[in-house]
Structure formats: structure tokens, C-alpha cells
Motif scaffolding. Structure first.
Motif, PDB file in Angstrom:
ATOM      1  N   ASP A 153      39.583  46.528  28.086  1.00 39.43           N
ATOM      2  CA  ASP A 153      40.815  45.879  28.535  1.00 39.43           C
ATOM      3  C   ASP A 153      40.496  44.671  29.413  1.00 39.43           C
ATOM      4  O   ASP A 153      41.142  43.620  29.307  1.00 39.43           O
ATOM      5  CB  ASP A 153      41.675  46.863  29.332  1.00 39.43           C
ATOM      6  N   LEU A 154      39.502  44.815  30.277  1.00 36.35           N
ATOM      7  CA  LEU A 154      39.110  43.710  31.144  1.00 36.35           C
ATOM      8  C   LEU A 154      38.537  42.559  30.316  1.00 36.35           C
ATOM      9  O   LEU A 154      38.847  41.382  30.564  1.00 36.35           O
ATOM     10  CB  LEU A 154      38.070  44.184  32.169  1.00 36.35           C
ATOM     11  N   LEU A 186      42.633  52.311  32.602  1.00 34.72           N
ATOM     12  CA  LEU A 186      42.037  51.001  32.396  1.00 34.72           C
ATOM     13  C   LEU A 186      40.660  51.189  31.785  1.00 34.72           C
ATOM     14  O   LEU A 186      39.919  52.097  32.179  1.00 34.72           O
ATOM     15  CB  LEU A 186      41.918  50.265  33.735  1.00 34.72           C
ATOM     16  N   HIS A 187      40.300  50.337  30.828  1.00 34.04           N
ATOM     17  CA  HIS A 187      38.990  50.406  30.185  1.00 34.04           C
ATOM     18  C   HIS A 187      38.285  49.055  30.307  1.00 34.04           C
ATOM     19  O   HIS A 187      38.935  48.014  30.486  1.00 34.04           O
ATOM     20  CB  HIS A 187      39.134  50.800  28.707  1.00 34.04           C
ATOM     21  N   THR A 211      45.461  41.156  33.664  1.00 32.83           N
ATOM     22  CA  THR A 211      44.683  42.143  34.398  1.00 32.83           C
ATOM     23  C   THR A 211      43.626  41.486  35.271  1.00 32.83           C
ATOM     24  O   THR A 211      43.224  42.035  36.294  1.00 32.83           O
ATOM     25  CB  THR A 211      43.995  43.117  33.414  1.00 32.83           C
ATOM     26  N   ALA A 240      46.253  47.095  37.933  1.00 36.53           N
ATOM     27  CA  ALA A 240      46.240  47.397  36.506  1.00 36.53           C
ATOM     28  C   ALA A 240      46.872  48.747  36.216  1.00 36.53           C
ATOM     29  O   ALA A 240      46.739  49.697  36.985  1.00 36.53           O
ATOM     30  CB  ALA A 240      44.802  47.379  36.003  1.00 36.53           C
ATOM     31  N   HIS A 267      39.237  41.875  27.196  1.00 31.71           N
ATOM     32  CA  HIS A 267      40.346  41.268  26.456  1.00 31.71           C
ATOM     33  C   HIS A 267      41.174  40.360  27.373  1.00 31.71           C
ATOM     34  O   HIS A 267      41.552  39.242  26.988  1.00 31.71           O
ATOM     35  CB  HIS A 267      41.229  42.366  25.868  1.00 31.71           C
ATOM     36  N   ALA A 268      41.436  40.814  28.597  1.00 31.59           N
ATOM     37  CA  ALA A 268      42.224  40.010  29.534  1.00 31.59           C
ATOM     38  C   ALA A 268      41.472  38.735  29.915  1.00 31.59           C
ATOM     39  O   ALA A 268      42.084  37.669  30.061  1.00 31.59           O
ATOM     40  CB  ALA A 268      42.535  40.833  30.784  1.00 31.59           C
ATOM     41  N   ALA A 325      37.750  52.912  34.730  1.00 34.50           N
ATOM     42  CA  ALA A 325      37.183  52.157  33.606  1.00 34.50           C
ATOM     43  C   ALA A 325      35.684  52.403  33.486  1.00 34.50           C
ATOM     44  O   ALA A 325      35.149  52.550  32.376  1.00 34.50           O
ATOM     45  CB  ALA A 325      37.476  50.667  33.791  1.00 34.50           C
ATOM     46  N   GLU A 373      47.011  52.228  34.456  1.00 31.16           N
ATOM     47  CA  GLU A 373      45.961  53.162  34.049  1.00 31.16           C
ATOM     48  C   GLU A 373      46.407  53.954  32.820  1.00 31.16           C
ATOM     49  O   GLU A 373      47.598  54.153  32.610  1.00 31.16           O
ATOM     50  CB  GLU A 373      45.628  54.106  35.210  1.00 31.16           C
ATOM     51  N   GLN A 408      30.625  44.062  26.715  1.00 34.49           N
ATOM     52  CA  GLN A 408      31.807  44.225  25.873  1.00 34.49           C
ATOM     53  C   GLN A 408      32.165  42.924  25.165  1.00 34.49           C
ATOM     54  O   GLN A 408      32.540  42.917  23.985  1.00 34.49           O
ATOM     55  CB  GLN A 408      32.981  44.692  26.722  1.00 34.49           C
TER      56      GLN A 408
END
Length: 391
Positions: A67-68, A63-64, A2, A59, A70-71, A183, A61, A99
Motif C-alpha cells: 500500500d505504501l 496497512l501493507h 497514505t 492510514a 502504491h501510494a 505493515a 488498517e 516492493q
């Protein structure tokens, strides 16, 4: 992936600093000047949002922000498996920083969070922005964006960087921009700020209407170890508007966080290294050899607290610390130490002319008799070093 990683500055082996972008910007353009300032201190890695900068991925959807984050960790683990890092991010980049502090607290050594918040704007406003971009494209944002991004007069003071940022906005993938709007609409970690234990520097722009200083104050006061700095004359893109100030704040915050994590042995080892570098191996070896059971603990104390605790701090360079030390020694009449630190000042790069100017100033602020003695001691010491001719 992502997000995509971008090498910005520095070299492998230096402490790792990760930089995060604002919505509508590439990390390269937003952070270039800051990264250049920090190249001697860190290996600087940036990352780009979906559809932004180097990232052509759109990305899926919804998208949170999680998620960013984690990527980003997947990207970092691919190149720096398990490594800890310092982090700095602006706006949505700052939200990702929060986060990371929640999801990966043991990996983030320090975090500088700029022009951001535990929630940014309202969900309704982000959904409307998303719909606008989906129907009319990111170019439809160009008329309103300068007022959100820049402080009054910035575009006139630095038209090149302002133009580059706005040109990039027009070229960003509509789908990627819209996904990040979604997000941000769902991002809200206000109830979790007290769980963040890592050192946080919250940096606000005094002219920022998007994430005003009050939003950064909330972060700084509710995390366990937070501090707030407000930059005057700066709006939402602090890394572009005040790069040198931002670089200094990041450098000092990272160094302070790293110092907090050192063991006593590490502090003492760092102090010994600086002590040898400033005073010379011969002097330090003599002091150690002359230590007795009665004085050895004092030698440890000055190595740990004076050299390891103070002389290794990043806030002042060694030349400046030498100037301060010489002044204090003249004022207090510590003549034996004055000889030692005149030699140290020369090792730290002070010129003979600068030492003379310092002593002239002490004549006014410490007293003529003190300066008279100091001039005599300095002259003899500098002659011994071969820096002054013998009459």
C-alpha cells in the motif's frame, strides 16, 4: 494519500532520486545531510510515513508495504508522470524499495536499500510493539530506541542529530506508528527476491542489530544484480550516522546503473563530449579531420571506450584521472601523449605546482631518466600555454 512527498534538494531537470524513511523518523531529518551532498547530482524527493514528519494522515488498517509503495507511485505520478527514478530507503523505506522493484520494475533505475531486509524482525515482535504504542504512545519507546538506532558512541559524537531523531519519535502519531508496525508484521518477500532484476546496492551497518548484515547479504545474493556493502561503526540509521559515505555509495551506484542502460551511441556521444571538454575542440577537430578509412574506427574506439567508458565514470573526478594518466604516460615513455595530457590536465584544473609534484614523484617510482624527459616536455608545454615564463 497514505504518504506525503517532500522536496529535499537539487532542481528540476536533474535525474530524480527518491528517498524513503525509517519507522519513527521523518525523511527530512534522517536524510538531510545525504540530500545536501547529492544536490548537484539529483533532484532529491523524500516521502513520509503516515503520522510521521509532514504526513498528518493516519492510514486505514490493515496497512501493507504494498500500500505504501502504491501510494508513493501515485504521488510521483502526480508530479513526474511516468518518470523513471533512482531510489534509496532505510529500514521500512528499504522494504518499500523492494516492493517497488517487484511491482514497478521499469520505473526504478537503481535501488540502494539500507539497513533493511526482505522481512524485518518477526510478526510477533511487531504486534507487541504495535500494542505498546497503542497503549502507551511512542514516548514509551524512547528508552530502548537509542540501542536499536545508534552505534555505540554516536549520540556522543553527534548529539544534535541524535536528539532531533529521538524528539521526532516522541512526537509521531501513535496511530501512524502502529499502522506501520502492522505493515512490517506482514511483510515478507524472501520468496520473490529472484524476480528482482534491477540493480540493487544493499548497505548494511556492521553494528545494526535490527537488520544485521546477514539480512542485507540475503537481499544482495538473491536478487539478480545485487551487491553488498557493510559500513563499520554504523547501526540502523546509516543515512544519519554515515551521510557522506552513504551519499557517495548512492551516487556511484546510480551512475553505474545509468551507464549500464546507455546505448552505444549514447556512450559514444558522452565520450565525445568529455573528450572535447578535456582536450579542447581544436585538438579533437584536427584528429577527426585527419582520420582516414584506415584510422577512423580507431578514433571511434578511443571515443567510446576510453572517453565514454572510463572518463565518464563517477568514481574519480577529472583532476584525479589527469594525475593518473600523466603518471602512466611518464612510466611508459609516451611523450607525444604526455604533451597532450599536460594540456588536458591544466584544462581539468591541475595547477603547475601540482604537475611539478607529480613529476617529482615519478622520479622515485618511474625512474630519474623518465622524469628528466618528462620535466623537459612539461616545461616546454607549460611555456607554450603561457603558464611559465620564457627564459
Amino acid at each position: 494519500m497514505t504518504v506525503t512527498a517532500v522536496q529535499l534538494a537539487g532542481r528540476p531537470g536533474q535525474p530524480l532520486l527518491v528517498l524513503g524513511p525509517s519507522l519513527g523518523t521523518s525523511v527530512q531529518t534522517l536524510w538531510a545531510a545525504v540530500a545536501a551532498d547529492l544536490a548537484d547530482d539529483f533532484e532529491v524527493i523524500g516521502w513520509d510515513l503516515p503520522g510521521h514528519g509532514t504526513n498528518r494522515v493516519v492510514a486505514a488498517e490493515p496497512l501493507h508495504i504494498a500500500d505504501l509503495a502504491h501510494a508513493l507511485m501515485e504521488q510521483l505520478d502526480g508530479a513526474y508522470a511516468g518518470a523513471t527514478f533512482h531510489y534509496a530507503g532505510d529500514s521500512v523505506g528499504g522494504a518499500v524499495g523492494l516492493q517497488l522493484l517487484l511491482d514497478h520494475p521499469h520505473r526504478v533505475t537503481s535501488a540502494a536499500l539500507l539497513c533493511t531486509g526482505a522481512t524485518i524482525g518477526t510478526a510477533d515482535a511487531w504486534h507487541k510493539r504495535k500494542e505498546q504504542v497503542e497503549s502507551s504512545g511512542t514516548s514509551s519507546l524512547l528508552a530502548s530506541t537509542p540501542q536499536r538506532w545508534f552505534s555505540p558512541g554516536f549520540a556522543d559524537r553527534d548529539p544534535d542529530i541524535a536528539a532531533r531523531l529521538l524528539d521526532e519519535l516522541a512526537g509521531i502519531s501513535d496511530e501512524g506508528y502502529a499502522a506501520v508496525c502492522g505493515a512490517l508484521a506482514s511483510f515478507d518477500v524472501r520468496s520473490r527476491l529472484a524476480d528482482i532484476s534491477g540493480p540493487v546496492l544493499a548497505i548494511a551497518g556492521a553494528d545494526d542489530a535490527v537488520t544485521p548484515p546477514s539480512a542485507l547479504e540475503t537481499v544482495a545474493t538473491q536478487v539478480r544484480r545485487g551487491r553488498l556493502v557493510v559500513l563499520p561503526g554504523v547501526a540502523h540509521l546509516a543515512p544519519a550516522e554515515a551521510p557522506h559515505q552513504v551519499a557517495r555509495l548512492i551516487r556511484d551506484h546510480a551512475a553505474s546503473a545509468a551507464a549500464d542502460q546507455r546505448t552505444v551511441a549514447e556512450v559514444r556521444a558522452a565520450g565525445m563530449a568529455v573528450r572535447r571538454n578535456v582536450l579542447g575542440d581544436a585538438h579533437v577537430d584536427r584528429a577527426i579531420a585527419a582520420a582516414t578509412d584506415f584510422t577512423s574506427e580507431f578514433q571511434q574506439l578511443i571515443t567510446e571506450y576510453a572517453w565514454g567508458g572510463i572518463w565518464t565514470r563517477p568514481g574519480l573526478d577529472r583532476r584525479t584521472r589527469s594525475l593518473i594518466t600523466l603518471t602512466a604516460l611518464v612510466a611508459r615513455g609516451h611523450h607525444e601523449e604526455l604533451i597532450l595530457h599536460i594540456r588536458a590536465a591544466r584544462r581539468n584544473g591541475l595547477t603547475v605546482a601540482e604537475i611539478k609534484e607529480l613529476l617529482l614523484q615519478t622520479a622515485i617510482y618511474c625512474g630519474v631518466p623518465d622524469a628528466n624527459t618528462a620535466f623537459r616536455i612539461a616545461q616546454e608545454t607549460l611555456r607554450d600555454l603561457g603558464d611559465l615564463d620564457t627564459p
